[in-house]
Design a protein around this motif. Structure first.
Motif, short mmCIF file in Angstrom:
data_model
loop_
_atom_site.label_atom_id
_atom_site.label_comp_id
_atom_site.label_asym_id
_atom_site.label_seq_id
_atom_site.Cartn_x
_atom_site.Cartn_y
_atom_site.Cartn_z
N MET A 91 0.72 -1.37 -0.08
CA MET A 91 0.11 -0.02 0.11
C MET A 91 0.81 1.46 0.17
SD MET A 91 -3.21 -0.50 -0.23
CE MET A 91 -3.89 -2.01 -0.53
N THR A 93 2.90 4.16 -1.87
CA THR A 93 2.34 5.31 -2.63
C THR A 93 2.15 4.63 -4.01
OG1 THR A 93 3.16 7.06 -1.41
CG2 THR A 93 2.46 7.77 -3.54
N CYS A 95 1.94 1.65 -5.34
CA CYS A 95 1.07 0.73 -5.43
C CYS A 95 -0.43 1.09 -5.19
CB CYS A 95 1.19 -0.45 -4.53
SG CYS A 95 2.80 -1.21 -5.07
N HIS A 96 -0.31 2.13 -4.23
CA HIS A 96 -1.80 2.57 -3.92
C HIS A 96 -2.35 3.13 -5.20
CE1 HIS A 96 -4.89 3.87 -1.51
NE2 HIS A 96 -4.82 5.26 -2.07
N GLY A 100 -3.74 -0.72 -5.57
CA GLY A 100 -3.28 -1.42 -4.50
C GLY A 100 -4.39 -2.03 -3.70
N ASP A 101 -5.50 -1.07 -3.19
CA ASP A 101 -6.52 -1.42 -2.41
C ASP A 101 -7.49 -2.42 -3.24
OD1 ASP A 101 -6.96 0.72 -4.38
OD2 ASP A 101 -8.38 2.05 -2.96
N ARG A 128 -1.74 -5.49 5.11
CA ARG A 128 -1.25 -4.54 3.90
C ARG A 128 0.06 -4.16 4.71
NH1 ARG A 128 -4.81 0.40 3.71
NH2 ARG A 128 -6.55 -0.80 3.79
N PRO A 139 1.12 -2.58 -9.34
CA PRO A 139 0.80 -2.84 -7.71
C PRO A 139 1.37 -4.17 -7.56
CG PRO A 139 -1.24 -3.14 -8.99
CD PRO A 139 -0.28 -2.67 -9.88
#
Ligand code: FES
Length: 180
Positions: A91, A93, A95-96, A100-101, A128, A139
């Protein structure tokens, strides 16, 4: 003493408690020792069971709610035994912003457990994590020690299946070996 479900402790839980009781003897009964104690237990057993937190509270003469409050404040602590194949969804930055979520949500849905928990067969746990250091592949999700980059929701089920198939194969081979 009982476990979180109000049941008698399993042999495994009993062994953990006995070990924790031994380790606690090395710590003075000072509140300043709370975090080092929790870290020692987590490093040794991989998680902090409710009965363990009670034992720590008793040793430090603190209310259990205070010990629980401190433990839950830091996300380094887990409260469920890690799965044999821990799933860590990045998670950070990079990937977010690349969803990612959504990957995390897919693992939660397919395994029917929320992040921070372990499947009843102890095969998987989900958590996470912050940046795992390969942002160019975002991600990213790690299954066990393997890093999977450019994750997509459509890949989630396949990764879970791979682990289950490998486990079934290993169990079959073990049984064949025992029978021969
Ligand atoms: S942010 Fe996910 S690997 Fe760096």
């Amino acid at each position: 003493m009982e476990n979180a479900a109000g049941e008698a402790l399993t042999a495994e839980e009993g062994a953990i408690l006995a070990d924790v009781a031994r380790r606690l003897a090395a710590f003075d009964r000072e509140r300043a020792n709370l975090i080092p104690i929790l870290q020692t237990i987590q490093n040794t057993h991989g998680y902090l069971a409710p009965a363990v937190l009670q034992l720590v509270a008793r040793h430090l003469r603190l209310p259990p709610s205070q010990v629980y409050g401190v433990a839950t404040f830091y996300n380094q602590f887990r409260f469920h035994p890690p799965g044999r194949n821990p799933i860590r969804v990045c998670m950070g930055t990079a990937c977010h912003v690349r969803g990612g979520d959504i990957i995390l949500e897919n693992f939660e849905r397919k395994l029917e457990i929320p992040e921070g928990q372990t499947t009843p067969d102890r095969e998987f746990s989900i958590e996470r994590v912050a940046c795992v250091g390969c942002c160019a592949l975002a991600p990213v999700a790690c299954v066990g020690e393997t890093v999977h980059g450019h994750m997509a929701p459509s890949k989630v089920e396949g990764l879970i299946l791979q682990v289950r198939i490998a486990r079934e194969r290993a169990e079959r081979e073990k049984k064949d070996h025992a029978d021969s």
